[in-house]
Scaffold this active site. Structure first.
Site, PDB file in Angstrom:
ATOM      1  CG  HIS A 111      -1.810   1.161   1.311  1.00 53.87           C
ATOM      2  ND1 HIS A 111      -2.941   1.266   0.520  1.00 53.87           N
ATOM      3  CD2 HIS A 111      -1.745   2.300   2.041  1.00 53.87           C
ATOM      4  CE1 HIS A 111      -3.538   2.418   0.773  1.00 53.87           C
ATOM      5  NE2 HIS A 111      -2.837   3.063   1.692  1.00 53.87           N
ATOM      6  CD  GLU A 176       3.935   1.354  -4.102  1.00 50.89           C
ATOM      7  OE1 GLU A 176       3.402   0.350  -4.592  1.00 50.89           O
ATOM      8  OE2 GLU A 176       3.455   2.487  -4.226  1.00 50.89           O
TER       9      GLU A 176
END
Ligand code: GRF
Length: 192
Positions: A111, A176
Site C-alpha cells: 500500500h 515500493e
C-alpha cells in the site's frame, strides 16, 4: 532459508509484479512466482507475467453473479499449486473474511502510504494536502478491513517542498519496488 511459493494478484499495469519477477530472477532470492491472476482482462501486468513465462489466469469479477462465486473461482485457481503467500499488487477487489479465512496469514498487500495513515485511495494527494513531511509504503497482512492488517515492513520517503502528486507517486513507487521483495525475503527467513 526456504524458497517461498508465491501467487501474485493484479488488476493493472503490474509494476510491483515486475519488481517481484525481477527479484525472483536472482538465483539466491528465496521465492518463486508460480501464478499470476488478474480480475481485469486488460491488465498490463499479464504481459509482464507472460514474458517471464509465469502461468496467468484471468478471473473477471464481472463474469460472476456475486462476490462469493468470484472468490470461489479465485480460490480454486489458487489451490492448483501449493502456495506460501498470495501477494496482492495493485489488486483492486476487496477480499471477504470467508476467502481470507481459507488462507490464514498468507495474503499480503503493498500500500502506498505509511499505514495506519492514509488507508484507501489517493494517498499522496491527501498527504500533500495535509502538508506532511513524510510519505512511504507498507507491506502488510490482509484482513477483511481495508488496508488494516498487521504491518510486515515499511519504507519512508521524505516529502520535498517541491513535490507534486506525480513526483511523490514516482518516488514512493520506486520505494515500493524495493520494499516488496525485501518483505518477501524477510518472510522467507521467518518461515525457515
Ligand atoms: C501501487 O502503488 C500499489 O501500492 C497500490 O496500487 C499500485 C499498483 O501499481 N496498491 P502497479 O500495478 O504495481 O504498477
Amino acid at each position: 532459508m526456504s524458497v517461498l511459493s508465491l501467487a501474485v494478484l493484479i488488476s493493472g499495469r503490474g509494476s510491483n509484479l515486475q519488481a517481484l519477477i525481477n527479484a525472483c530472477a536472482a538465483p539466491d532470492f528465496p521465492a518463486r512466482i508460480h501464478l499470476v491472476i488478474s480480475n481485469n482482462p486488460d491488465a498490463g501486468g499479464l504481459k509482464r507475467a507472460k514474458q517471464a513465462n509465469i502461468p496467468t489466469h484471468i478471473i473477471n469479477h464481472r463474469d460472476y453473479p456475486d462476490k462469493a462465486s468470484f472468490e470461489k473461482a479465485l480460490h480454486q485457481a489458487l489451490s492448483a499449486c501449493p502456495l506460501d503467500y498470495i501477494c496482492l499488487a495493485g489488486f483492486m477487489r476487496v477480499l471477504s473474511a470467508d476467502f481470507l479465512n481459507k488462507w490464514p496469514h498468507q495474503v499480503i498487500n503493498i500500500h502506498p502510504s505509511l499505514l495506519p495513515a492514509y488507508k484507501g485511495l489517493n494517498t499522496h494527494a491527501r498527504a500533500l494536502a495535509d502538508k506532511q513531511q513524510e510519505a512511504g509504503c507498507t507491506v502488510h497482512y490482509v484482513t477483511p478491513a481495508i488496508d488494516d492488517g498487521p504491518i510486515i515492513m515499511q519504507e519512508k520517503v521524505p516529502i520535498l517542498p517541491v513535490d507534486t502528486v506525480q513526483s511523490l507517486t514516482e518516488r514512493v513507487l520506486a520505494a515500493e519496488h524495493r520494499l516488496y521483495p525485501e518483505a518477501i525475503r524477510w518472510l522467507a527467513g521467518k518461515n525457515r
